[in-house]
Design a protein around this motif. Structure first.
Motif, short mmCIF file in Angstrom:
data_model
loop_
_atom_site.label_atom_id
_atom_site.label_comp_id
_atom_site.label_asym_id
_atom_site.label_seq_id
_atom_site.Cartn_x
_atom_site.Cartn_y
_atom_site.Cartn_z
N MET A 1 0.95 -0.79 -0.27
CA MET A 1 -0.07 0.04 -0.06
C MET A 1 0.98 1.33 -0.44
O MET A 1 1.67 1.29 0.88
N GLU A 2 0.56 2.34 -0.94
CA GLU A 2 1.01 3.37 -0.54
C GLU A 2 -0.04 4.71 -0.23
O GLU A 2 -0.79 4.27 -0.18
N ILE A 3 1.20 5.85 0.42
CA ILE A 3 0.38 6.68 1.29
C ILE A 3 0.65 7.78 0.79
O ILE A 3 1.67 8.36 0.23
N PHE A 4 -0.07 8.48 0.06
CA PHE A 4 0.16 10.15 -0.08
C PHE A 4 -0.83 10.90 0.92
O PHE A 4 -1.44 11.23 1.28
N HIS A 5 0.04 12.50 0.46
CA HIS A 5 -0.04 13.60 1.45
C HIS A 5 -0.96 14.56 0.16
O HIS A 5 -1.17 15.44 1.63
N SER A 6 -0.24 14.14 -1.01
CA SER A 6 -0.15 15.86 -1.43
C SER A 6 -0.95 14.88 -2.92
O SER A 6 -0.92 13.99 -2.90
N PRO A 7 -2.36 15.87 -2.82
CA PRO A 7 -3.30 15.67 -4.26
C PRO A 7 -1.87 15.59 -5.27
O PRO A 7 -2.95 14.29 -6.48
N LYS A 8 -1.38 16.04 -5.67
CA LYS A 8 0.05 16.22 -7.52
C LYS A 8 0.31 13.90 -7.04
O LYS A 8 0.40 13.42 -7.72
N GLU A 9 1.00 14.22 -5.75
CA GLU A 9 1.35 12.81 -5.39
C GLU A 9 0.28 11.61 -5.91
O GLU A 9 0.89 10.71 -6.46
N LEU A 10 -0.67 11.77 -5.88
CA LEU A 10 -1.71 10.63 -5.77
C LEU A 10 -2.32 10.78 -7.00
O LEU A 10 -2.36 9.62 -8.10
N LYS A 11 -2.32 11.82 -7.62
CA LYS A 11 -2.76 11.94 -9.13
C LYS A 11 -1.78 11.38 -9.98
O LYS A 11 -2.04 11.01 -11.21
N ASP A 12 -0.41 11.44 -9.65
CA ASP A 12 0.69 11.32 -10.29
C ASP A 12 0.20 9.68 -10.13
O ASP A 12 1.04 8.94 -11.67
N PHE A 13 0.46 9.73 -8.62
CA PHE A 13 0.06 7.28 -9.09
C PHE A 13 -0.85 6.49 -9.34
O PHE A 13 -0.89 5.82 -10.57
N LEU A 14 -1.88 7.39 -9.69
CA LEU A 14 -3.00 7.12 -10.40
C LEU A 14 -3.18 7.01 -11.88
O LEU A 14 -4.10 7.07 -12.82
N LYS A 15 -2.43 8.27 -12.26
CA LYS A 15 -2.15 8.75 -14.07
C LYS A 15 -1.82 6.84 -14.83
O LYS A 15 -1.31 6.73 -14.80
N ASP A 16 -2.64 7.67 -16.40
CA ASP A 16 -2.71 6.32 -17.50
C ASP A 16 -2.53 5.02 -16.24
O ASP A 16 -1.98 3.67 -17.55
N LYS A 17 -3.11 4.70 -16.17
CA LYS A 17 -3.68 2.92 -14.72
C LYS A 17 -4.34 2.37 -16.01
O LYS A 17 -4.29 0.93 -16.17
N ASN A 18 -5.83 3.11 -16.35
CA ASN A 18 -6.32 2.56 -17.27
C ASN A 18 -7.10 1.27 -17.10
O ASN A 18 -7.37 0.19 -17.70
N LYS A 19 -7.47 1.83 -15.51
CA LYS A 19 -7.53 -0.05 -14.58
C LYS A 19 -9.10 0.99 -13.39
O LYS A 19 -9.20 2.12 -13.42
N THR A 20 -9.94 -0.23 -13.05
CA THR A 20 -10.81 0.68 -12.64
C THR A 20 -10.92 1.07 -11.31
O THR A 20 -9.81 0.66 -10.62
N ILE A 21 -11.79 1.77 -10.47
CA ILE A 21 -10.28 2.43 -9.37
C ILE A 21 -11.81 2.51 -8.02
O ILE A 21 -12.84 3.27 -8.44
N GLY A 22 -11.94 1.69 -7.04
CA GLY A 22 -12.92 2.27 -6.28
C GLY A 22 -12.12 3.06 -4.41
O GLY A 22 -11.15 2.68 -4.82
N PHE A 23 -13.19 3.94 -5.45
CA PHE A 23 -12.84 5.07 -3.80
C PHE A 23 -13.72 4.91 -2.07
O PHE A 23 -15.07 4.96 -2.80
N VAL A 24 -13.22 5.26 -1.16
CA VAL A 24 -13.23 5.31 0.38
C VAL A 24 -13.49 6.27 0.54
O VAL A 24 -12.43 6.01 1.62
N PRO A 25 -14.26 7.40 1.10
CA PRO A 25 -13.58 8.34 1.23
C PRO A 25 -13.98 8.20 2.94
O PRO A 25 -15.01 8.02 3.18
N THR A 26 -13.67 8.25 3.83
CA THR A 26 -13.59 8.65 4.73
C THR A 26 -12.96 9.29 5.48
O THR A 26 -11.91 9.90 4.66
N MET A 27 -13.43 9.82 6.98
CA MET A 27 -13.08 10.83 8.21
C MET A 27 -11.32 10.57 8.96
O MET A 27 -11.39 10.75 10.31
N GLY A 28 -11.71 9.07 8.51
CA GLY A 28 -10.91 8.34 9.69
C GLY A 28 -10.78 7.34 11.17
O GLY A 28 -12.76 7.79 10.81
N ALA A 29 -10.75 7.23 11.74
CA ALA A 29 -10.92 6.12 13.15
C ALA A 29 -11.57 5.10 12.22
O ALA A 29 -13.27 5.46 11.96
#
Length: 273
Positions: A1-29
């Motif tokens: 698992m990769e951990i990202f702290h900036s939007p750019k880092e995450l966008k770069d990681f996901l860029k051009d993956k051409n795969k389905t992405i499932g997203f779970v937004p949370t506030m932690g805890a």
């Protein structure tokens, strides 16, 4: 698992993956409810992204932002166990700009029930989700049914903004005694938990009455209010799926929603009929 702290880092990681992405937004805890969302996302997508971001814009002045439970190390451990591929943990200054345009939740949906008690709450929810959806660009995003009004408002944003995202509603996860799992349950004492059970018990009573053929919302609400005593009740509402009050239960088109204070903790729960 990769951990990202900036939007750019995450966008770069996901860029051009051409795969389905499932997203779970949370506030932690993170808890078993979140884990169920991670598992569903994992089963339906090639990449799973989760965010842990305690969003300040959805808390009012007198709400519990400062004391909201946080445990980043535990959250990271849980996300890793659940095989999340990318965990996004930004600071508020990475997400918000003082000069940004603002988004408003639709007044009809956002000023009743939760919105009446927590004015501006849903504006903050949409504000952060609009940003997170633009960063992640998910194929599917997963939300629990416990926040039913939030779910409807998010679905409305996705539809009316023509976002290419499927919103996936997921069942409420409960303790063995019926208590809906929530990060705010951490505030409850053992005595509080006994009182909190009245909320799920009132919904179970409503469900049992409907199964026996009782369709009068007044009769159902009267029984629920009796069970909920002596809690400080914010609302017991029986509505259709557009959140309009009903006189009679409409099968496959009814929400039964409860919000009540247990000690100093505000809890919500619901039943989809």
């Amino acid at each position: 698992m990769e951990i990202f702290h900036s939007p750019k880092e995450l966008k770069d990681f996901l860029k051009d993956k051409n795969k389905t992405i499932g997203f779970v937004p949370t506030m932690g805890a993170l808890h078993d409810g979140h884990i169920s969302l991670f598992k569903k996302a994992r089963s339906e997508n090639e990449i799973v992204v989760a965010s842990v971001f305690l969003n300040p814009t959805q808390f009012g002045e007198n709400e519990d932002l400062d004391k909201y439970p946080r445990n980043d190390e535990r959250d990271i451990r849980i996300a890793r166990i659940c095989e999340v591929d990318a965990l996004f943990m930004p600071k508020p200054e990475e997400i918000y700009d003082k000069n940004e345009p603002l988004i408003k939740a639709p007044e009809k949906l956002a000023t009743i029930l939760e919105g009446k008690t927590r004015p501006g709450h849903f504006d903050g929810v949409l504000r952060v989700l609009n940003k997170l959806f633009n960063i992640v660009k998910p194929t599917k995003a997963y939300f629990g049914k416990k926040d039913t009004q939030q779910l409807a408002i998010v679905e409305n944003m996705v539809r009316t903004f023509f976002m290419d995202i499927e919103i996936v509603p997921c069942d409420i996860i409960r303790e063995s005694d019926g208590l809906a799992i929530s990060s705010r349950n951490a505030y409850l004492s053992e005595e509080d938990k006994l009182y909190a059970l009245k909320i799920s018990q009132s919904l179970a009573k409503a469900g049992a009455m409907i199964k026996k053929g009782e369709l009068s919302t007044n009769s159902i609400k009267t029984q629920m209010l009796s069970i909920l005593e002596p809690l400080e009740i914010d609302y017991v509402a029986i509505t259709n799926r557009r959140f309009e009050p009903l006189d009679k239960i409409e099968l496959d088109n009814t929400f039964i929603l409860v919000a009540a204070n247990v000690g100093q903790t505000r809890l919500i729960d619901n039943l989809w009929v």
